[in-house]
Design an enzyme around this catalytic site. Structure first.
Site, PDB file in Angstrom:
ATOM      1  N   SER A  14     -22.664 -11.319 -14.395  1.00 50.58           N
ATOM      2  CA  SER A  14     -23.458 -11.138 -14.567  1.00 50.58           C
ATOM      3  C   SER A  14     -24.083 -10.017 -13.557  1.00 50.58           C
ATOM      4  O   SER A  14     -22.767  -9.014 -13.131  1.00 50.58           O
ATOM      5  CB  SER A  14     -24.654 -12.242 -14.604  1.00 50.58           C
ATOM      6  N   ASP A  16     -24.317  -6.300 -11.705  1.00 49.71           N
ATOM      7  CA  ASP A  16     -24.073  -4.578 -11.926  1.00 49.71           C
ATOM      8  C   ASP A  16     -22.152  -4.616 -12.075  1.00 49.71           C
ATOM      9  O   ASP A  16     -22.005  -5.015 -10.808  1.00 49.71           O
ATOM     10  CB  ASP A  16     -24.318  -4.183  -9.942  1.00 49.71           C
ATOM     11  N   LEU A  17     -22.328  -4.604 -13.233  1.00 53.02           N
ATOM     12  CA  LEU A  17     -21.054  -5.025 -13.684  1.00 53.02           C
ATOM     13  C   LEU A  17     -19.953  -4.283 -13.321  1.00 53.02           C
ATOM     14  O   LEU A  17     -18.610  -4.086 -13.720  1.00 53.02           O
ATOM     15  CB  LEU A  17     -20.650  -5.387 -15.157  1.00 53.02           C
ATOM     16  N   TYR A 205      -2.168  -6.685  -6.190  1.00 56.33           N
ATOM     17  CA  TYR A 205      -1.002  -5.178  -5.391  1.00 56.33           C
ATOM     18  C   TYR A 205       0.151  -5.406  -5.977  1.00 56.33           C
ATOM     19  O   TYR A 205       0.450  -4.921  -5.942  1.00 56.33           O
ATOM     20  CB  TYR A 205      -0.894  -5.661  -3.765  1.00 56.33           C
ATOM     21  N   LEU A 206       0.388  -6.733  -6.884  1.00 54.70           N
ATOM     22  CA  LEU A 206       1.000  -6.970  -7.180  1.00 54.70           C
ATOM     23  C   LEU A 206       1.659  -6.374  -8.982  1.00 54.70           C
ATOM     24  O   LEU A 206       2.121  -6.560  -9.365  1.00 54.70           O
ATOM     25  CB  LEU A 206       1.697  -8.890  -7.527  1.00 54.70           C
ATOM     26  N   HIS A 266      -1.887  -8.715   0.805  1.00 47.12           N
ATOM     27  CA  HIS A 266      -1.847  -7.530   0.109  1.00 47.12           C
ATOM     28  C   HIS A 266      -0.365  -6.937   0.819  1.00 47.12           C
ATOM     29  O   HIS A 266       0.311  -6.985  -0.081  1.00 47.12           O
ATOM     30  CB  HIS A 266      -2.746  -6.275  -0.150  1.00 47.12           C
ATOM     31  N   LYS A 364      -4.347   5.788   2.030  1.00 48.61           N
ATOM     32  CA  LYS A 364      -2.883   5.730   1.325  1.00 48.61           C
ATOM     33  C   LYS A 364      -2.568   4.533   1.483  1.00 48.61           C
ATOM     34  O   LYS A 364      -3.035   4.048   2.310  1.00 48.61           O
ATOM     35  CB  LYS A 364      -1.779   7.138   2.281  1.00 48.61           C
ATOM     36  N   ARG A 390       5.978   5.586  -2.307  1.00 44.77           N
ATOM     37  CA  ARG A 390       3.809   6.278  -1.921  1.00 44.77           C
ATOM     38  C   ARG A 390       3.943   5.382  -3.179  1.00 44.77           C
ATOM     39  O   ARG A 390       3.586   5.457  -4.260  1.00 44.77           O
ATOM     40  CB  ARG A 390       3.526   6.877  -1.738  1.00 44.77           C
ATOM     41  N   LEU A 419      11.203  12.190  -6.218  1.00 42.02           N
ATOM     42  CA  LEU A 419      11.012  11.957  -7.443  1.00 42.02           C
ATOM     43  C   LEU A 419       8.906  11.075  -7.548  1.00 42.02           C
ATOM     44  O   LEU A 419       8.822  10.425  -7.086  1.00 42.02           O
ATOM     45  CB  LEU A 419      11.400  10.470  -8.120  1.00 42.02           C
TER      46      LEU A 419
END
Ligand code: BG6
Length: 515
Positions: A14, A16-17, A205-206, A266, A364, A390, A419
């Site tokens: 419910s 504020d989605l 993070y995974l 994380h 970052k 990164r 890269l």
């Protein structure tokens, strides 16, 4: 494999989605939750992620998504809230059409989190939907976007009243307790109702592309894997920086602090994938076995290996203690740098510095692996190699190397082999972490979810230092101050230096920022 005939039920749907990714869930559930129970979970991520999967055609055939929470509202209101957060910036008619379709498969039902009758009603609603749309098997994926105070009753009610005849799965998110003891208690209670196989513990993070890439980068490249140890590597930093403070969420944050918020989950997850041995296969249990094994080789963090900080007002921005929801004398760290050691033959003696902070100079997240010096003799003052992964923003991998200056000089200069995904994979869309993880859960793939024993060993590493910070065994340490918008406490550079990190001047700084 994706099962058709699946219903996804989002509990805590419910409110504020919502606009912001990580918001205090109390706002969403409108529960009278005591401060320590308020959790930042990102339920606002759930619907955009589900919509993202739907738009790309990744949700099961005939899927239905049922929202459940306490707030009473009709379908029009629910759909309004639901869609307010689905992005269609260019008003693309195709996306608008998809949003309309998505609304059609989304319904809402209000009910309490403690009442058997309410869950029986929910089950009735689920059966109605199933009878109408999903003929054969009945599979249900429950997503608990809820504060931990109601985890257990809801998990129990779902198991007792809403368990279907097909496959049932449950997704939960942190906080999984506050230390070893409370985490075990929570896990134990959940286990009374749901098996490990049915449980999917999210650490988002995974689900991030670069974190998932690490298995390939490490184990599919001899060039990297052969030097991936104490013989070649001097030190490793895993860094998380956010340019904003707690901004009104301080009440929640103060109960947890940056270590529980970011490091214990994380950054430790990133560390475990970075350092684990090669898994026997890519199966979930083989991967998680290796992660647990390397985590078990990490002793609890020492006070002396830790630096704590708290931001103060600067540049017109408020300090942490200026947040009205924070106790005036709080010593809660909003910044932490801490060095972990891995006692195994591969990593013995290599410092792994995890650092995370709020209200810093930039956004970052990166892994910086610094190699050792080349053997002395033919070069003087030559830069060290560094491999930087990164994670965000702008995913990239770059390797700092030395090369001869082009031309008639033989001077060596540091350069980067770069890269950057945006450039190299310009046509690929990188999925949101939640899209990737929800899809995994729908497929029953546990690889990128946190196993019970993994969580337990993660808490073992951090519990003593957390208790020390909270003053459980003596006076609580006072965090060092740093100005809002800075790189962190000024003591940070000497701290990192102490563990062997050598900053080198880089002539060609394509990727290097201030850090
Ligand atoms: C959450 C933390 O788990 O992760 C937040 O509770 C933090 O404080 C967030 O902001 C960071 O996630 P991301 O995906 O924005 O890097």
């Amino acid at each position: 494999e994706l099962k058709d005939d699946t219903i996804i039920i989002v509990l805590g749907a419910s409110g504020d989605l919502a606009k912001k990714k990580h918001i205090v869930i109390a706002e969403l559930t409108e529960l009278p939750i005591p401060a320590c129970d308020v959790v930042i979970a990102p339920p606002s991520q759930t619907f955009p992620a589900l919509f993202g999967l739907f738009k790309m055609g990744y949700l099961p055939k005939d899927v239905h998504i049922i929202g459940y929470a306490r707030t009473k509202m009709d379908e029009v209101e629910y759909h309004k809230r639901l869609t307010s957060n689905l992005k269609n910036p260019d008003n693309d008619p195709e996306v608008s059409a998809k949003i309309e379709e998505f609304k059609k498969l989304s319904t809402y039902i209000a009910g309490s989190y403690e009442d058997t009758g309410a869950f029986k009603e929910l089950n009735k609603h689920l059966e109605e939907v199933e009878n109408k749309y999903t003929a054969k098997s009945r599979n249900r994926l429950f997503y608990l976007a809820l504060p931990p105070s109601v985890f257990i009753p809801v998990a129990k009610h779902l198991r007792v009243n809403c368990y279907a005849s097909g496959v049932n799965r449950i997704i939960i998110e942190k906080p999984f307790g506050k230390d070893s003891a409370s985490s075990r208690e929570l896990l134990g209670s959940l286990k009374e109702h749901w098996t490990e196989d049915e449980t999917f513990r999210i650490d988002h993070y995974l689900g991030k592309e670069m974190v998932k890439n690490m298995l390939v980068l490490r184990f599919a490249n001899v060039a990297f894997s052969s030097g991936w140890d104490k013989n070649s590597i001097s030190n490793v930093q895993i860094t998380f920086k956010e340019p904003f403070g707690t901004e009104g969420r301080g009440g929640y944050f103060d109960e947890f602090g940056i270590i529980r918020d970011v490091l214990q989950n994380h950054l430790l997850q990133v560390l475990s994938i970075l350092t684990m041995e090669r898994p026997v296969s890519f199966s979930a249990e083989d991967i998680r076995d290796e992660k647990v094994k390397v985590l078990r080789a990490i002793p609890p963090i020492e006070h002396g290996d830790t630096l704590l900080g708290q931001y103060v007002a600067a540049n017109g921005k408020p300090g942490y203690l200026d947040d009205e929801t924070v106790p005036y004398n709080s010593v809660c760290p909003t910044f932490a740098a801490t060095t972990l050691w891995i006692n195994n033959p591969r990593w013995e003696g290599v410092p792994f510095i995890l650092k995370a902070g709020k209200a810093l100079n930039e956004a970052k997240v990166e892994i910086r692996i610094q190699y050792k010096d080349v053997t002395q003799g033919i070069f003087k003052d030559i830069s060290r190699n560094e491999l930087v992964i990164r994670i965000q923003p702008t995913e990239s991998i770059y390797l700092k190397l030395n090369t001869k200056t082009p031309g008639l000089s033989t001077r060596a200069v540091p350069i980067e082999m770069d890269l950057t995904y945006k450039r190299r994979f310009s046509d690929s869309k990188i999925p949101e972490a939640y899209e990737s993880l929800i899809l995994d859960a729908l497929k029953g793939d546990h690889s990128n979810f946190v196993r019970d024993d993994e969580l337990d060993v993660a808490w073992k590493i951090f519990t003593p230092i957390l208790h020390w910070i909270e003053g459980k065994n003596g006076p609580a340490p006072k965090p060092l101050q740093y100005p809002y918008g800075s790189r962190g406490p000024k003591e940070l550079d000497p701290f990192i230096h102490k563990y062997g990190y050598r900053r080198s001047d880089n002539l060609y700084k394509a990727n290097e920022a201030s850090d």
